[in-house]
Design a protein around this motif. Structure first.
Motif, mmCIF file in Angstrom:
data_model
loop_
_atom_site.group_PDB
_atom_site.id
_atom_site.type_symbol
_atom_site.label_atom_id
_atom_site.label_comp_id
_atom_site.label_asym_id
_atom_site.label_seq_id
_atom_site.Cartn_x
_atom_site.Cartn_y
_atom_site.Cartn_z
ATOM 1 N N GLY A 1 -42.028 4.172 -24.235
ATOM 2 C CA GLY A 1 -41.704 4.649 -25.569
ATOM 3 C C GLY A 1 -42.047 3.636 -26.644
ATOM 4 N N PRO A 2 -41.856 4.026 -27.896
ATOM 5 C CA PRO A 2 -42.140 3.111 -28.996
ATOM 6 C C PRO A 2 -41.223 1.898 -28.954
ATOM 7 C CG PRO A 2 -40.940 5.026 -29.786
ATOM 8 C CD PRO A 2 -41.328 5.314 -28.375
ATOM 9 N N GLY A 3 -41.741 0.767 -29.392
ATOM 10 C CA GLY A 3 -40.929 -0.438 -29.424
ATOM 11 C C GLY A 3 -39.884 -0.374 -30.523
ATOM 12 N N PRO A 4 -38.786 -1.122 -30.381
ATOM 13 C CA PRO A 4 -37.714 -1.117 -31.381
ATOM 14 C C PRO A 4 -38.198 -1.464 -32.791
ATOM 15 C CG PRO A 4 -37.011 -2.261 -29.397
ATOM 16 C CD PRO A 4 -38.471 -1.994 -29.240
ATOM 17 N N PHE A 5 -39.105 -2.426 -32.892
ATOM 18 C CA PHE A 5 -39.563 -2.833 -34.214
ATOM 19 C C PHE A 5 -40.563 -1.840 -34.803
ATOM 20 C CE2 PHE A 5 -38.026 -6.669 -32.145
ATOM 21 C CZ PHE A 5 -37.138 -7.126 -33.100
ATOM 22 N N LEU B 1 -22.634 -1.401 -31.189
ATOM 23 C CA LEU B 1 -23.447 -1.100 -32.367
ATOM 24 C C LEU B 1 -24.282 0.156 -32.192
ATOM 25 C CD1 LEU B 1 -24.679 -4.649 -33.420
ATOM 26 C CD2 LEU B 1 -23.209 -3.133 -34.747
ATOM 27 N N LEU B 2 -24.843 0.350 -31.021
ATOM 28 C CA LEU B 2 -25.712 1.501 -30.797
ATOM 29 C C LEU B 2 -24.949 2.819 -30.811
ATOM 30 C CD1 LEU B 2 -28.100 0.191 -28.010
ATOM 31 C CD2 LEU B 2 -28.760 0.959 -30.286
ATOM 32 N N GLN B 3 -23.629 2.774 -30.708
ATOM 33 C CA GLN B 3 -22.839 3.993 -30.604
ATOM 34 C C GLN B 3 -22.023 4.274 -31.860
ATOM 35 O OE1 GLN B 3 -20.525 3.297 -27.051
ATOM 36 N NE2 GLN B 3 -22.286 3.469 -25.692
ATOM 37 N N VAL C 1 -34.802 2.867 -23.980
ATOM 38 C CA VAL C 1 -34.229 1.849 -23.100
ATOM 39 C C VAL C 1 -34.498 0.454 -23.651
ATOM 40 C CG1 VAL C 1 -34.318 3.253 -21.014
ATOM 41 C CG2 VAL C 1 -36.325 1.933 -21.677
ATOM 42 N N MET C 2 -35.579 0.310 -24.423
ATOM 43 C CA MET C 2 -35.876 -0.987 -25.025
ATOM 44 C C MET C 2 -34.849 -1.349 -26.088
ATOM 45 S SD MET C 2 -40.039 -1.015 -25.314
ATOM 46 C CE MET C 2 -40.108 -2.762 -25.703
ATOM 47 N N TRP C 3 -34.374 -0.359 -26.844
ATOM 48 C CA TRP C 3 -33.315 -0.601 -27.823
ATOM 49 C C TRP C 3 -32.069 -1.145 -27.135
ATOM 50 C CZ3 TRP C 3 -32.238 -1.269 -32.712
ATOM 51 C CH2 TRP C 3 -33.101 -0.787 -33.712
ATOM 52 N N LYS C 4 -31.703 -0.501 -26.042
ATOM 53 C CA LYS C 4 -30.491 -0.916 -25.326
ATOM 54 C C LYS C 4 -30.636 -2.342 -24.806
ATOM 55 C CE LYS C 4 -29.123 3.765 -23.910
ATOM 56 N NZ LYS C 4 -30.151 4.477 -24.693
ATOM 57 N N ASN D 1 -32.906 -6.666 -42.956
ATOM 58 C CA ASN D 1 -31.842 -7.500 -42.389
ATOM 59 C C ASN D 1 -31.640 -7.201 -40.911
ATOM 60 O OD1 ASN D 1 -31.215 -9.006 -44.655
ATOM 61 N ND2 ASN D 1 -29.611 -7.625 -45.365
ATOM 62 N N VAL D 2 -31.723 -5.926 -40.561
ATOM 63 C CA VAL D 2 -31.599 -5.538 -39.151
ATOM 64 C C VAL D 2 -32.752 -6.151 -38.351
ATOM 65 C CG1 VAL D 2 -31.609 -3.610 -37.523
ATOM 66 C CG2 VAL D 2 -30.384 -3.394 -39.699
ATOM 67 N N ILE D 3 -33.962 -6.027 -38.873
ATOM 68 C CA ILE D 3 -35.135 -6.592 -38.189
ATOM 69 C C ILE D 3 -34.962 -8.093 -37.992
ATOM 70 C CG2 ILE D 3 -37.598 -7.100 -38.443
ATOM 71 C CD1 ILE D 3 -37.850 -4.397 -39.933
ATOM 72 N N ASN D 4 -34.575 -8.795 -39.053
ATOM 73 C CA ASN D 4 -34.426 -10.251 -38.972
ATOM 74 C C ASN D 4 -33.344 -10.652 -37.986
ATOM 75 O OD1 ASN D 4 -36.450 -10.663 -40.863
ATOM 76 N ND2 ASN D 4 -35.039 -10.718 -42.596
ATOM 77 N N GLU D 5 -32.231 -9.924 -37.996
ATOM 78 C CA GLU D 5 -31.138 -10.266 -37.087
ATOM 79 C C GLU D 5 -31.552 -10.060 -35.634
ATOM 80 O OE1 GLU D 5 -27.912 -11.938 -35.830
ATOM 81 O OE2 GLU D 5 -28.325 -11.736 -37.971
ATOM 82 N N LEU D 6 -32.269 -8.974 -35.361
ATOM 83 C CA LEU D 6 -32.722 -8.717 -33.999
ATOM 84 C C LEU D 6 -33.729 -9.766 -33.543
ATOM 85 C CD1 LEU D 6 -33.097 -4.827 -34.075
ATOM 86 C CD2 LEU D 6 -31.258 -6.171 -33.060
#
Length: 253
Positions: free
Chosen positions: A95-99, A143-145, A180-183, A227-232
């Protein structure tokens, strides 16, 4: 040291080509005890790709047991399995990557917030404030939920009164939930450290919407997603572990 830019077959995701290149790098140095795994920044420079792509490639390798990300220790190579990793398109496309998803959200949701600012009603603002209140109550939720977060962003989508925009944003969030990559990526995030920042971002978005200021709404949403991108990207380097993880666990290996 310069390296060729990863080549990839048509239709293959960039992170797949990068993951294959990193696996080959590990295999090449398998017998060299003095060799260390480069950092993400070093890999990005060597392979001439962005750090988000490197992070996605590392996640793909981590999911296949080739490497493990251990906070301040960085990327640790596990007992060599690089030669056994099959990165053929049929097997490696998870699947697509998180970023990649976040980049799409940055483009679409920022514009949606701008349009929503032009059409916001007092009722819409009240609903958004209720979503934030719910987020503030979800302190024990992964966070994901978090339902409040999703409801917040989908409310803004619906405020545009544009069914296509709503459908696009729904699809992006559905892909995130199924990834699954997000998780795997979120295993390295300590929710208590990032939740206050992200909730503050949501308050800023509501403030811009309340003023009916499209440009401010666009910038507030874009700032939040960045901010989400930077934190990840930075979480592992900062060694943000869950409270129950001990120092011994974080530095083992």
């Amino acid at each position: 040291m310069q390296s060729e830019r990863p080549a990839r077959p048509q239709g293959e995701r960039l992170y797949q080509a990068v993951a294959r290149r990193i696996a080959r790098l590990i295999e090449t140095h398998a017998g060299d005890k003095s060799w260390r795994m480069p950092s993400e920044r070093e890999l990005a420079e060597e392979l001439e790709v962005s750090r988000p792509v490197i992070r996605e490639a590392v996640i793909a390798l981590e999911m296949r047991g080739v490497v493990e990300v251990r906070g301040r220790a960085g990327i640790v190579v596990l007992p060599s399995r690089a030669a056994q990793v099959n990165f053929d398109l049929a097997e490696s496309d998870i699947g697509p990557g998180p970023f990649e998803l976040l980049e799409a959200r940055l483009a679409i949701e920022s514009s949606a917030a701008s349009l929503a600012a032009e059409r916001a009603t007092s009722y819409d603002i009240m609903v958004l404030e209720e979503c934030i209140a719910q987020m503030e109550q979800e302190t024990n939720v992964v966070l994901l939920q978090e339902k409040g977060d999703r409801d917040f962003h989908m409310t803004i989508a619906r405020m545009t009164n544009n069914a296509i925009i709503v459908s696009m944003i729904e699809t992006l969030w559905a892909q995130r939930d199924e990834s699954v990559m997000w998780k795997k990526l979120h295993e390295h995030i300590h929710a208590e450290n990032v939740r206050p920042l992200w909730i503050g971002d949501h308050h800023s978005i509501v403030s811009a919407l309340r003023m009916r200021h499209p440009d401010a709404a666009y910038k507030a949403m874009a700032r939040h997603i960045r901010n989400v991108i930077n934190e990840l990207l930075e979480a592992d380097e900062r060694g943000r572990f869950a409270p129950e993880e001990t120092e011994e666990q974080s530095s083992r290996g």
